[in-house]
Design a protein around this motif. Sequence first.
Motif, PDB file in Angstrom:
ATOM      1  N   ALA A 211       5.902  -4.560  -3.842  1.00 12.54           N
ATOM      2  CA  ALA A 211       5.029  -3.668  -3.074  1.00 12.54           C
ATOM      3  C   ALA A 211       4.490  -4.413  -1.854  1.00 12.54           C
ATOM      4  O   ALA A 211       4.597  -3.945  -0.709  1.00 12.54           O
ATOM      5  N   ASP A 212       3.959  -5.575  -2.112  1.00  7.90           N
ATOM      6  CA  ASP A 212       3.317  -6.349  -1.046  1.00  7.90           C
ATOM      7  C   ASP A 212       4.290  -6.653   0.095  1.00  7.90           C
ATOM      8  O   ASP A 212       3.968  -6.462   1.271  1.00  7.90           O
ATOM      9  N   LYS A 213       5.485  -7.124  -0.250  1.00  9.65           N
ATOM     10  CA  LYS A 213       6.453  -7.513   0.777  1.00  9.65           C
ATOM     11  C   LYS A 213       7.087  -6.300   1.467  1.00  9.65           C
ATOM     12  O   LYS A 213       7.731  -6.445   2.504  1.00  9.65           O
ATOM     13  N   SER A 214       6.941  -5.126   0.852  1.00 11.52           N
ATOM     14  CA  SER A 214       7.542  -3.920   1.430  1.00 11.52           C
ATOM     15  C   SER A 214       6.535  -3.095   2.224  1.00 11.52           C
ATOM     16  O   SER A 214       6.815  -1.962   2.595  1.00 11.52           O
ATOM     17  N   GLY A 215       5.343  -3.643   2.432  1.00 11.65           N
ATOM     18  CA  GLY A 215       4.359  -2.941   3.249  1.00 11.65           C
ATOM     19  C   GLY A 215       3.490  -1.955   2.495  1.00 11.65           C
ATOM     20  O   GLY A 215       2.805  -1.130   3.105  1.00 11.65           O
ATOM     21  N   LEU A 216       3.519  -2.042   1.154  1.00  7.31           N
ATOM     22  CA  LEU A 216       2.647  -1.191   0.347  1.00  7.31           C
ATOM     23  C   LEU A 216       1.474  -2.019  -0.159  1.00  7.31           C
ATOM     24  O   LEU A 216       1.602  -3.236  -0.322  1.00  7.31           O
ATOM     25  N   SER A 217       0.384  -1.381  -0.449  1.00  2.00           N
ATOM     26  CA  SER A 217      -0.773  -2.104  -0.971  1.00  2.00           C
ATOM     27  C   SER A 217      -0.606  -2.344  -2.464  1.00  2.00           C
ATOM     28  O   SER A 217      -0.458  -1.393  -3.238  1.00  2.00           O
ATOM     29  N   PRO A 218      -0.626  -3.611  -2.908  1.00  2.00           N
ATOM     30  CA  PRO A 218      -0.527  -3.881  -4.348  1.00  2.00           C
ATOM     31  C   PRO A 218      -1.676  -3.232  -5.125  1.00  2.00           C
ATOM     32  O   PRO A 218      -1.481  -2.788  -6.249  1.00  2.00           O
TER      33      PRO A 218
ATOM     34  N   LEU B  39       9.827   4.063  -6.088  1.00  2.00           N
ATOM     35  CA  LEU B  39      10.831   3.087  -6.525  1.00  2.00           C
ATOM     36  C   LEU B  39      10.194   1.920  -7.271  1.00  2.00           C
ATOM     37  O   LEU B  39      10.697   1.462  -8.300  1.00  2.00           O
ATOM     38  N   VAL B  40       9.088   1.415  -6.721  1.00  2.00           N
ATOM     39  CA  VAL B  40       8.433   0.266  -7.360  1.00  2.00           C
ATOM     40  C   VAL B  40       7.942   0.651  -8.758  1.00  2.00           C
ATOM     41  O   VAL B  40       8.163  -0.079  -9.737  1.00  2.00           O
ATOM     42  N   VAL B  41       7.303   1.811  -8.855  1.00  2.00           N
ATOM     43  CA  VAL B  41       6.805   2.263 -10.157  1.00  2.00           C
ATOM     44  C   VAL B  41       7.966   2.428 -11.143  1.00  2.00           C
ATOM     45  O   VAL B  41       7.905   1.969 -12.286  1.00  2.00           O
TER      46      VAL B  41
ATOM     47  N   HIS C 238      19.865   8.105 -13.121  1.00  2.00           N
ATOM     48  CA  HIS C 238      18.869   8.156 -12.043  1.00  2.00           C
ATOM     49  C   HIS C 238      17.935   6.946 -12.111  1.00  2.00           C
ATOM     50  O   HIS C 238      17.560   6.370 -11.097  1.00  2.00           O
ATOM     51  N   GLN C 239      17.568   6.576 -13.329  1.00  2.00           N
ATOM     52  CA  GLN C 239      16.754   5.361 -13.495  1.00  2.00           C
ATOM     53  C   GLN C 239      17.498   4.154 -12.927  1.00  2.00           C
ATOM     54  O   GLN C 239      16.929   3.345 -12.208  1.00  2.00           O
ATOM     55  N   GLN C 240      18.787   4.051 -13.241  1.00  2.00           N
ATOM     56  CA  GLN C 240      19.539   2.894 -12.753  1.00  2.00           C
ATOM     57  C   GLN C 240      19.666   2.947 -11.240  1.00  2.00           C
ATOM     58  O   GLN C 240      19.585   1.927 -10.562  1.00  2.00           O
ATOM     59  N   LYS C 241      19.839   4.132 -10.686  1.00  6.85           N
ATOM     60  CA  LYS C 241      19.907   4.272  -9.220  1.00  6.85           C
ATOM     61  C   LYS C 241      18.592   3.794  -8.588  1.00  6.85           C
ATOM     62  O   LYS C 241      18.599   3.063  -7.596  1.00  6.85           O
ATOM     63  N   ASP C 242      17.473   4.168  -9.195  1.00  9.69           N
ATOM     64  CA  ASP C 242      16.187   3.732  -8.650  1.00  9.69           C
ATOM     65  C   ASP C 242      16.029   2.217  -8.747  1.00  9.69           C
ATOM     66  O   ASP C 242      15.467   1.579  -7.845  1.00  9.69           O
TER      67      ASP C 242
ATOM     68  N   LEU D  81      15.898  -2.955  -6.141  1.00  2.00           N
ATOM     69  CA  LEU D  81      16.441  -4.308  -5.951  1.00  2.00           C
ATOM     70  C   LEU D  81      16.950  -4.477  -4.526  1.00  2.00           C
ATOM     71  O   LEU D  81      16.809  -5.553  -3.932  1.00  2.00           O
ATOM     72  N   ALA D  82      17.512  -3.414  -3.950  1.00  3.97           N
ATOM     73  CA  ALA D  82      17.968  -3.487  -2.559  1.00  3.97           C
ATOM     74  C   ALA D  82      16.773  -3.668  -1.617  1.00  3.97           C
ATOM     75  O   ALA D  82      16.846  -4.426  -0.645  1.00  3.97           O
ATOM     76  N   LEU D  83      15.673  -2.981  -1.937  1.00  8.04           N
ATOM     77  CA  LEU D  83      14.452  -3.151  -1.138  1.00  8.04           C
ATOM     78  C   LEU D  83      13.968  -4.601  -1.257  1.00  8.04           C
ATOM     79  O   LEU D  83      13.542  -5.205  -0.271  1.00  8.04           O
ATOM     80  N   GLY D  84      14.070  -5.154  -2.450  1.00  5.91           N
ATOM     81  CA  GLY D  84      13.703  -6.551  -2.651  1.00  5.91           C
ATOM     82  C   GLY D  84      14.636  -7.486  -1.896  1.00  5.91           C
ATOM     83  O   GLY D  84      14.211  -8.510  -1.358  1.00  5.91           O
TER      84      GLY D  84
END
Lengths: 293, 293, 293, 293
Positions: C191-198, D171-173, D235-239, D244-247
Amino acid sequence: MEVGFLGLGIMGKAMATNLLRHGYRVTVWNRTTAKCQDLVALGATVGETPAAIVARCRYTIAMLSDPSAALSVVFDKDGVLEQIGDGKGYIDMSTVDAATSSKISEAVKLKGGAFVEAPVSGSKKPAEDGQLVILAAGDKKLYDEMVPAFDVLGKKSFFLGEIGNGAKMKLVVNMIMGSMMNSLSEGLCLADKSGLSPQTLLDVLDLGAIANPMFKLKGPAMLQGSYSPAFPLKHQQKDMRLALALGDENAVSMPVSAAANEAFKKARSLGLGDLDFSAVYEVVKGAGGSGQA
Amino acid sequence: MEVGFLGLGIMGKAMATNLLRHGYRVTVWNRTTAKCQDLVALGATVGETPAAIVARCRYTIAMLSDPSAALSVVFDKDGVLEQIGDGKGYIDMSTVDAATSSKISEAVKLKGGAFVEAPVSGSKKPAEDGQLVILAAGDKKLYDEMVPAFDVLGKKSFFLGEIGNGAKMKLVVNMIMGSMMNSLSEGLCLADKSGLSPQTLLDVLDLGAIANPMFKLKGPAMLQGSYSPAFPLKHQQKDMRLALALGDENAVSMPVSAAANEAFKKARSLGLGDLDFSAVYEVVKGAGGSGQA
Amino acid sequence: MEVGFLGLGIMGKAMATNLLRHGYRVTVWNRTTAKCQDLVALGATVGETPAAIVARCRYTIAMLSDPSAALSVVFDKDGVLEQIGDGKGYIDMSTVDAATSSKISEAVKLKGGAFVEAPVSGSKKPAEDGQLVILAAGDKKLYDEMVPAFDVLGKKSFFLGEIGNGAKMKLVVNMIMGSMMNSLSEGLCLADKSGLSPQTLLDVLDLGAIANPMFKLKGPAMLQGSYSPAFPLKHQQKDMRLALALGDENAVSMPVSAAANEAFKKARSLGLGDLDFSAVYEVVKGAGGSGQA
Amino acid sequence: MEVGFLGLGIMGKAMATNLLRHGYRVTVWNRTTAKCQDLVALGATVGETPAAIVARCRYTIAMLSDPSAALSVVFDKDGVLEQIGDGKGYIDMSTVDAATSSKISEAVKLKGGAFVEAPVSGSKKPAEDGQLVILAAGDKKLYDEMVPAFDVLGKKSFFLGEIGNGAKMKLVVNMIMGSMMNSLSEGLCLADKSGLSPQTLLDVLDLGAIANPMFKLKGPAMLQGSYSPAFPLKHQQKDMRLALALGDENAVSMPVSAAANEAFKKARSLGLGDLDFSAVYEVVKGAGGSGQA
């Protein structure tokens, strides 16, 4: 030079033979005496008991099948301890855990003897060819005296310091080997599912910077689902577990090895433990149990 | 046999030179014409534009620096497309992604020409020595006609089927390579923290079943914290990402490669992306940033 | 009902107090006698030694700080074993390993006594509020007799079967907890590195299907780099190691827990072992050592 | 206050109903007009087209089934774009990817309108109960004006900044949720193979610091091998792949999530993609394919 030799299994017989061929006078002992005959034909003398061998020889080498055999020839009646003492050296080349090695070391030193552990890397063929790799540790003076014999038995010997380091070095090597086997399995599977020939991948690998004897030897058999156990998967997984435990002790984080270990555990849970460790390929493929020994 | 050759960078120059030495008549083109002189001295002819080369030669080989250069010589004014057509073959040996390769392939085929992608494994030295490994795909007839030239340029060529398979094969190989680099790093670190010499570990590895040129070449430099970028870590990580994406597409679970990829990502986050990919060793050691290029 | 109570530390004192308040007659013993005074004021009687307590009471509960204390009150002079016997029950609620528990169980049973291990989940506050979760195993008849007392001490007690199962259940729970802490750490960092508030992530989590007290309690402190050790990281990692070892024994492959364990090990290697286990967040962030206890 | 409402599927109908009940004047549109009748009975007006709704209402909310429907109501003939403009706001509460959201946002702003993306967490029941969690981003002024309506639709709304952040937060959640589901699966499997009751583990978990609605809801169904798809595994795996791509983009190393993702991929490879994401338990158990939807 005269040496005693305890244990004439596949490895021990090949090693004692090499010593005889290089002019050593060798006195042999084996639990089953019949196995001594071939060596007698090559010039060996037979000793009645481990104790008798040690009484006669300044240096005694042992090559036994497992920790319990290694302990037995030392501590049992007519064992090494009864005759070991000042001026005598005992060299155990069996593959045993660090605790077993320490126990033998302490007992031998208490009697005034010198001790070297010297597990080897390599199996039957390298033993016959005198091409073993010897991972020695313990008494440095005794090691130095044994170098000529080690040069007969192996292509290279290493002195690794204190008792236990031979076993540790083997664990580290086997851990890397286990991770590499997983990497190869994942690559073969990815190639296959992506429309590439796994056999061609093996051919490409063999021409590049990561070409190695293991990929070359095991790869084609894996593609045929043939897992004749040169090194059983359950032993590979045990070594990875012990290597990870060593890492835990020393606070070394090893996520790739840990992931590889879990794959080997999955293989065990699918009943593949007695096959060759390359059978982890079955887990990566998602099958399980279909391989043949 | 006469061939055109587009691109005289480090790799292209070495390759065109080999063709000349083996009796090929070669017409060369390079964006910077000055680079053609050395080849002219060896007997090459110079072409004005990519189109002019294709007009003159039945077969034209390209070896360009990146996807944008590969697209440019084909699609720009005076490019390959203006003269390619029935009876002519175009062979792109640059390292490009599957999409770039497909785009070129379709355009060439639409004009009636034949196309082969043929990325190589190996860098400057193997190129000079004619020891490249060639991963070809596309038009099988054209591939067969090129085999004599490939035999001059490389020690081995593979025909891998449809366009894109050359790129995929490189990804699979690099994925295995990346996992192995992590395995080595973990082993070196475990040895070090357990009281064993990491250099001795390298020596032992080099004598056994998993000995390979990469461990031998990179290992000693890693122990010195020297990471001169033969293959930058950020490119290695990109290839692992793409290989994992290929696995995702085909539902191949690859936990060991995934763990290795996360270690490379950690290295990137610590600013090691421009060092050699062996700098992942710094992540395993728990340091970060201390290596030198 | 009359019970003996050995050990008046933070937990034991709160538990004995609850028993007194619910009308139990309690005879207490503590290594440092001074700690008995507050309970005497509430109506407790003081016993001279563990043996004296057992002589007097049909049921004796122990709540001791660690395995060595748990062994000491049983096996030392004036210990439980001297008076335990037919018709008497001993209930150890300390957190000990399975081996310690088995040793005590066997000794008590050999004397004719009954034994229950009953480690608890929950710390000071739940102990004071009678809201512990009790993980009991061993003698079922003794467990049934103790249920009324367990109902005073906890909100729920479980009977888990044979000796050792209490300890195992705690390992499984702590393993899940450790993986979840890693998941949270990775999410906060992403979250933090992606511009979201942790902090906003924590707020969103707390409203959804995976809301849980641990995220709510630890999350805000983690964002402040505050790791006051409610449960030290080195103990969390030890529990994960033991849970993975239990999995190894039973051939259960657990790659997510294994990855989480390696992160905790990395934290240990960075000197974070004495901080709260939530300090693994520092490892995920890629920092290390910057947190405060 | 008057609002337009586009899309009367399960979610949209419940949401529009809540607005009507709280005194909003609502003009509705649905591709299949019949679905509007129930809302007319509650006082809604019907609009002919998305454009007609926007022409009439200052604020228009959309709740559509997928990205293509979300694009269609905006860009097609008689779509939102034809009437959106200065002083009008468009709020898309559908779950779409960041690229779709950006495309709509840019088109609306180009016409002078204001745009807010506001995907929700929660499904049918929370929608009916006005207990959704709303993850809004985009035009802050429009968000502020919509807060009263969001308060009717959800228990909490968040303003997350720029367009795309709503999707990222989901995605993070979901990534944390996916890792937790793996942790639970591993724990249940370890309990089972170690002689503990998995159901008791669920009971113990539900009383402790990591108790959460997901474990409570899914756990018992998992033990019965029942995986009715509330949230399909694919869908869970896609998310997880997208998280992970965002990471990867932001150089965040997430080994635990990566390991969890590989387990979901393994589940897909075994044909479990259409079951609930809790079917990853089958992979951990080592079975595969035996679950029921």
